[in-house]
Write a protein that holds these residues in place. Structure first.
Motif, PDB file in Angstrom:
ATOM      1  N   ASN A 103       0.818  -1.220   0.000  1.00 15.60           N
ATOM      2  CA  ASN A 103       0.000   0.000   0.000  1.00 15.60           C
ATOM      3  C   ASN A 103       0.844   1.260   0.000  1.00 15.60           C
ATOM      4  O   ASN A 103       0.390   2.315  -0.446  1.00 15.60           O
ATOM      5  N   THR A 104       2.068   1.176   0.522  1.00 17.83           N
ATOM      6  CA  THR A 104       2.964   2.334   0.567  1.00 17.83           C
ATOM      7  C   THR A 104       4.226   2.034  -0.230  1.00 17.83           C
ATOM      8  O   THR A 104       4.548   0.870  -0.489  1.00 17.83           O
ATOM      9  N   PRO A 105       4.972   3.066  -0.658  1.00 20.98           N
ATOM     10  CA  PRO A 105       6.155   2.860  -1.504  1.00 20.98           C
ATOM     11  C   PRO A 105       7.133   1.855  -0.889  1.00 20.98           C
ATOM     12  O   PRO A 105       7.594   2.023   0.242  1.00 20.98           O
ATOM     13  N   LEU A 106       7.456   0.826  -1.663  1.00 15.27           N
ATOM     14  CA  LEU A 106       8.321  -0.254  -1.178  1.00 15.27           C
ATOM     15  C   LEU A 106       9.334  -0.618  -2.256  1.00 15.27           C
ATOM     16  O   LEU A 106       8.960  -0.959  -3.378  1.00 15.27           O
ATOM     17  N   ALA A 107      10.610  -0.526  -1.903  1.00 12.49           N
ATOM     18  CA  ALA A 107      11.688  -1.010  -2.775  1.00 12.49           C
ATOM     19  C   ALA A 107      12.081  -2.408  -2.307  1.00 12.49           C
ATOM     20  O   ALA A 107      12.175  -2.660  -1.107  1.00 12.49           O
ATOM     21  N   VAL A 108      12.295  -3.300  -3.267  1.00  9.88           N
ATOM     22  CA  VAL A 108      12.612  -4.691  -2.952  1.00  9.88           C
ATOM     23  C   VAL A 108      13.974  -5.040  -3.533  1.00  9.88           C
ATOM     24  O   VAL A 108      14.281  -4.690  -4.685  1.00  9.88           O
ATOM     25  N   MET A 109      14.783  -5.720  -2.737  1.00 10.39           N
ATOM     26  CA  MET A 109      16.044  -6.288  -3.209  1.00 10.39           C
ATOM     27  C   MET A 109      15.983  -7.796  -3.028  1.00 10.39           C
ATOM     28  O   MET A 109      15.381  -8.294  -2.080  1.00 10.39           O
ATOM     29  N   LEU A 110      16.634  -8.513  -3.935  1.00  8.59           N
ATOM     30  CA  LEU A 110      16.657  -9.978  -3.862  1.00  8.59           C
ATOM     31  C   LEU A 110      18.047 -10.428  -4.296  1.00  8.59           C
ATOM     32  O   LEU A 110      18.343 -10.487  -5.487  1.00  8.59           O
ATOM     33  N   SER A 111      18.917 -10.722  -3.321  1.00 12.45           N
ATOM     34  CA  SER A 111      20.290 -11.108  -3.649  1.00 12.45           C
ATOM     35  C   SER A 111      20.940 -11.686  -2.402  1.00 12.45           C
ATOM     36  O   SER A 111      20.383 -11.614  -1.301  1.00 12.45           O
ATOM     37  N   HIS A 112      22.131 -12.269  -2.585  1.00 14.05           N
ATOM     38  CA  HIS A 112      22.896 -12.709  -1.424  1.00 14.05           C
ATOM     39  C   HIS A 112      23.270 -11.486  -0.588  1.00 14.05           C
ATOM     40  O   HIS A 112      23.614 -10.431  -1.122  1.00 14.05           O
ATOM     41  N   VAL A 113      23.175 -11.626   0.722  1.00 18.02           N
ATOM     42  CA  VAL A 113      23.628 -10.554   1.612  1.00 18.02           C
ATOM     43  C   VAL A 113      25.137 -10.719   1.775  1.00 18.02           C
ATOM     44  O   VAL A 113      25.628 -11.410   2.661  1.00 18.02           O
ATOM     45  N   SER A 114      25.876 -10.072   0.869  1.00 17.64           N
ATOM     46  CA  SER A 114      27.330 -10.248   0.831  1.00 17.64           C
ATOM     47  C   SER A 114      27.977  -8.982   0.286  1.00 17.64           C
ATOM     48  O   SER A 114      27.308  -8.160  -0.358  1.00 17.64           O
ATOM     49  N   PRO A 115      29.276  -8.798   0.525  1.00 17.87           N
ATOM     50  CA  PRO A 115      29.940  -7.566   0.077  1.00 17.87           C
ATOM     51  C   PRO A 115      29.854  -7.340  -1.418  1.00 17.87           C
ATOM     52  O   PRO A 115      29.758  -6.194  -1.874  1.00 17.87           O
ATOM     53  N   VAL A 116      29.917  -8.408  -2.244  1.00 17.30           N
ATOM     54  CA  VAL A 116      29.906  -8.219  -3.688  1.00 17.30           C
ATOM     55  C   VAL A 116      28.573  -7.630  -4.160  1.00 17.30           C
ATOM     56  O   VAL A 116      28.510  -6.969  -5.202  1.00 17.30           O
ATOM     57  N   LYS A 117      27.507  -7.839  -3.383  1.00 16.73           N
ATOM     58  CA  LYS A 117      26.206  -7.243  -3.713  1.00 16.73           C
ATOM     59  C   LYS A 117      26.069  -5.845  -3.116  1.00 16.73           C
ATOM     60  O   LYS A 117      25.089  -5.155  -3.392  1.00 16.73           O
ATOM     61  N   ASP A 118      27.039  -5.442  -2.307  1.00 15.00           N
ATOM     62  CA  ASP A 118      27.104  -4.089  -1.730  1.00 15.00           C
ATOM     63  C   ASP A 118      25.771  -3.669  -1.115  1.00 15.00           C
ATOM     64  O   ASP A 118      25.213  -2.604  -1.440  1.00 15.00           O
ATOM     65  N   ILE A 119      25.277  -4.501  -0.208  1.00 22.50           N
ATOM     66  CA  ILE A 119      24.031  -4.192   0.487  1.00 22.50           C
ATOM     67  C   ILE A 119      24.150  -2.878   1.248  1.00 22.50           C
ATOM     68  O   ILE A 119      23.186  -2.118   1.370  1.00 22.50           O
ATOM     69  N   HIS A 120      25.346  -2.573   1.743  1.00 23.45           N
ATOM     70  CA  HIS A 120      25.546  -1.331   2.501  1.00 23.45           C
ATOM     71  C   HIS A 120      25.246  -0.109   1.639  1.00 23.45           C
ATOM     72  O   HIS A 120      24.733   0.902   2.146  1.00 23.45           O
ATOM     73  N   ASN A 121      25.564  -0.186   0.362  1.00 24.21           N
ATOM     74  CA  ASN A 121      25.271   0.934  -0.535  1.00 24.21           C
ATOM     75  C   ASN A 121      23.769   1.193  -0.594  1.00 24.21           C
ATOM     76  O   ASN A 121      23.322   2.348  -0.571  1.00 24.21           O
ATOM     77  N   ALA A 122      22.972   0.124  -0.664  1.00 21.65           N
ATOM     78  CA  ALA A 122      21.514   0.282  -0.686  1.00 21.65           C
ATOM     79  C   ALA A 122      21.004   0.850   0.634  1.00 21.65           C
ATOM     80  O   ALA A 122      20.055   1.646   0.658  1.00 21.65           O
TER      81      ALA A 122
END
Length: 734
Positions: free
Chosen positions: A499-518
């Motif tokens: 119902n409200t703005p939602l961004a979705v990520m789907l990936s390994h939680v690992s440095p190469v996916k740079d989750i910290h950047n998101a």
């Protein structure tokens, strides 16, 4: 007499005390041997289970619907409500192997006593249940393998085989196997599905090698014969299929599972023998699999794993052939050359050819000589230490290092242990197969994207040595084959949208996916731009890199983003993607990321970093149209602005849907304040146009990334490889 046969029992929660739910129960009566009562259980109604029963005549194959018999409908002996056993050894009338004792009788409507007997399992059924327990972590693999052998020792067809094997008569045992091979091809099958999949169960090749489960490399019934219809191909994988997920493993899975005219001979580098992934099928279209564990408890010897299918006599011959004179004259010079190659920081194409030949020489050496005896020989150890000290002194004299950087003996010894582990695959024996499917340096190079990776392959092939001739040569052999996706698996489900703005990520939680950047990008949106109507859900395993996942959780807390950014753990893409308004990918490197296409197939516009083939997935390279937004890697603010640009359909995105709409600039919205941005994001017509942008990406994905096209192109290249090898060998002969 009634014989119960539990088919497909399951229990949703073994700790709740609830009864198991059967999918089907079969039984027969003593006076009606050819009549089988089959009852199926329908749980579609939450309170009332529906029973559907048929009576099957096994002589004619005819079946008729009947009322559910008393034995099942009333269950007088209370067999059906029993919980499944907590281990393979626990007594249970429905599940215990070879139970012959009777239970108490009961009086039927006809006034006769009927007795219930538990049905002894057949070999196939018993093994199926056994490996189901192993898959559910109810029994250790080493014990499951022992029980598996016990079940096969009770199989009448194998009686002569075991008798000959136990007496050490190898040829007689193998002859007995071949006599009943067609029957054994059925008996030895353990269904290949996620609930039973294993590399530890005993196969035909294990019995043929007089070994236990996992000793034989041959899968069983697949032929490696080359003809006009079937092409044998060797595939070399390292840390991907079948031991790890991700895009690379999935691509290998797609080729193996669906190219029915290819027979794969697999050589797989894995971390340890226990690391085998059970989520990929490893039987269909596969001739053999040789696992090459690098870090197993094998005392740095290939004998325990790589050579586990070789007999003692063969291994003993290799040790006897490894004489001191051979080590000193042949192997020690190779070790000296290897160390100099590692220390050489001025590689050119000529040196590369020389060092490639070194690895070929080492492979040929270990086909005849013993691995452990060669590496542990005193001359080898002395050469190893002396050569590293020599190379280190040369670098120190050239002032490339300082005195503190000189290696100690302990460090040199640690490097020895590491390198001998990494080189273990050289001890494997490669069969003569015309086509080999590898990562790089091939006659045909097939990057998974037509941008970036192509330049990378050119650089690997000669560009990094400034060798224009080799660069041109490798360029002629590059044929991009873009990854394919199962487009039928993913569909838009607008009714599931949050119902409200939602961004979705789907990936390994690992440095190469740079989750910290998101996470930092979410911080820009929420804390710097003060847009509170925003959430980011990150789906992916938190166990794959637990330390990084913990760092990510701490970062979320330190930025006060609890409730705004949530690590959700694993999630099924087809279920979690439709809830999003946009899809985000913040990787610092990629091949051709399938997750972007999957998001597009679910109708989500994509915001991603400009790495690998990401741009090729979400944009039309011929027109420059981007169905979302692209940001530089490791730039949190640009990633945040890209998300807002798509959520507000600003800066020209709205015109892709409605060319006549006035252009709205994101900078103008931000200048008006967070309320203007939030109002624009949630505006009904803007939301509808954003969905249409996602549907345009879906249409492009279906047209461009068809899995059938991917299979066809890869199979064509493999057959072209065979033709190239055939012509090459013919011209060499002439």
């Amino acid at each position: 007499m009634v014989t119960y046969f539990a088919a497909g029992w399951r229990i949703d929660n073994t700790t709740s005390g609830s009864s198991p739910k059967f999918s089907r129960v079969e039984f027969r009566r003593l006076d009606q041997q050819k009549q089988v009562y089959i009852t199926e259980f329908d749980y579609s109604h939450p309170q009332h289970t529906r029973l559907n029963t048929i009576l099957l005549n096994q002589e004619t194959g005819m079946s008729i619907p009947i009322s559910t018999p008393t034995e099942v409908a009333q269950d007088p002996l209370k067999l059906l409500p029993r919980l499944p056993p907590s281990s393979f050894y626990v007594y249970n009338e429905l599940l215990t192997h070879d139970l012959k004792s009777t239970t108490k009788g009961f009086l039927s409507r006809q006034g006769r006593h009927k007795y219930i007997y538990a049905a002894p399992f057949g070999t196939t059924r018993g093994r199926q249940e056994l490996w189901t327990y192993w898959r559910a972590n109810k029994i250790e693999g080493v014990f499951a393998r022992d029980v598996d052998e016990h079940l096969l020792r009770e199989e009448p067809v194998l009686r002569n085989y075991w008798k000959a094997r136990d007496r050490g008569k190898k040829e007689e045992a193998q002859a007995s196997l071949m006599e009943f091979k067609e029957i054994l091809d059925v008996i030895l099958v353990v269904s290949d599905n996620p609930t039973t999949r294993t590399n530890l169960h005993i196969k035909f090749s294990d019995l043929d090698a007089l070994g236990t489960g996992g000793d034989g490399v041959r899968v069983g019934r697949q032929s490696v014969r080359q003809d006009n219809e079937i092409l044998p191909v060797m595939n070399l994988d390292s840390g991907t299929w079948p031991t790890g997920g991700g895009g690379v493993g999935s691509c290998r899975r797609d080729l193996i599972d669906y190219l029915s005219r290819i027979r794969w001979t697999a050589f797989v580098e894995i971390g340890s023998a226990e690391a085998v992934q059970r989520d990929y099928q490893i039987e269909r279209n596969i001739s053999s699999i040789t696992y090459l564990p690098l870090w197993d408890v094998d005392f740095s010897s290939p004998d325990e794993n790589i050579y586990r299918n070789l007999d003692f006599r063969t291994l003993r011959k290799k040790k006897l052939a490894t004489k001191d004179s051979l080590i000193n004259s042949v192997f020690v010079p190779m070790v000296y050359q290897l160390i100099n190659a590692i220390a050489d920081d001025e590689l050119d194409s000529n040196k590369l050819t020389e060092y490639e030949e070194l690895f070929v020489d080492m492979y040929l050496y270990f086909q005849k000589c013993d691995w452990v005896k060669s590496w542990n020989h005193a001359s080898t150890q002395q050469t190893w230490i002396a050569t590293w000290i020599e190379c280190s002194k040369k670098r120190y004299k050239k002032k490339d290092t300082i005195l503190l950087e000189m290696p100690t003996l302990k460090e040199i010894d640690m490097l020895f242990s590491l390198l001998t582990r990494l080189l273990l695959p050289l001890s494997a024996t490669l069969p003569k197969i015309p086509v080999v499917h590898v990562s790089h340096h091939a006659d045909y190079v097939n990057p998974c994207t037509s941008i970036q990776n192509v330049d990378w392959e050119k650089w690997l092939g000669g560009g990094k040595y400034n060798d224009d001739k080799q660069k041109i040569d490798i360029s002629r052999r590059i044929y991009p084959v873009v990854n394919g996706m199962n487009v039928a698996r993913f569909k838009p489900k607008p009714e599931l949208e949050n119902n409200t703005p939602l961004a979705v990520m789907l990936s390994h939680v690992s440095p190469v996916k740079d989750i910290h950047n998101a996470i930092y990008a979410a911080n820009v949106i929420v804390n710097q731009l003060h847009i509170q109507n925003y959430q980011l859900y990150i789906y992916g395993s938190k166990e794959k890199d637990a330390a990084y996942a913990a760092e990510s959780e701490n970062l979320i807390s330190s930025l006060n983003l609890q409730g705004k950014v949530i690590l959700k753990g694993l999630g099924s893409p087809s279920d979690v993607l439709p809830a999003g308004w946009i899809f985000v990918n913040s990787s610092i490197t990629e091949g051709l990321p399938l997750a972007l296409g999957e998001a597009g197939l679910c109708g989500l516009p994509v915001v991603c970093t400009d790495v690998g083939g990401s741009r090729e997935v979400i944009s039309d390279l011929s027109t420059g149209v981007v169905y979302g937004a692209i940001a530089p890697p490791a730039k949190a603010r640009q990633l945040a602005l890209g998300e807002l640009r798509v959520l507000t359909m600003s800066d020209g995105l709205e015109q892709l849907i409605d060319p006549n709409a006035p252009v709205v600039r994101l900078d103008d919205l931000l200048a008006k304040g967070p309320e203007a941005v939030e109002k624009r994001m949630c505006k009904k017509d803007v939301r509808e146009k954003r969905r249409k942008l996602g549907l345009q990406l879906r249409e492009r994905t279906i047209q461009t990334f068809s899995i059938a096209k991917y299979w066809r192109q890869h199979e064509q290249v493999l057959w072209l490889g065979w033709l190239y090898a055939h012509k090459k060998s013919k011209s060499s002969f002439e």
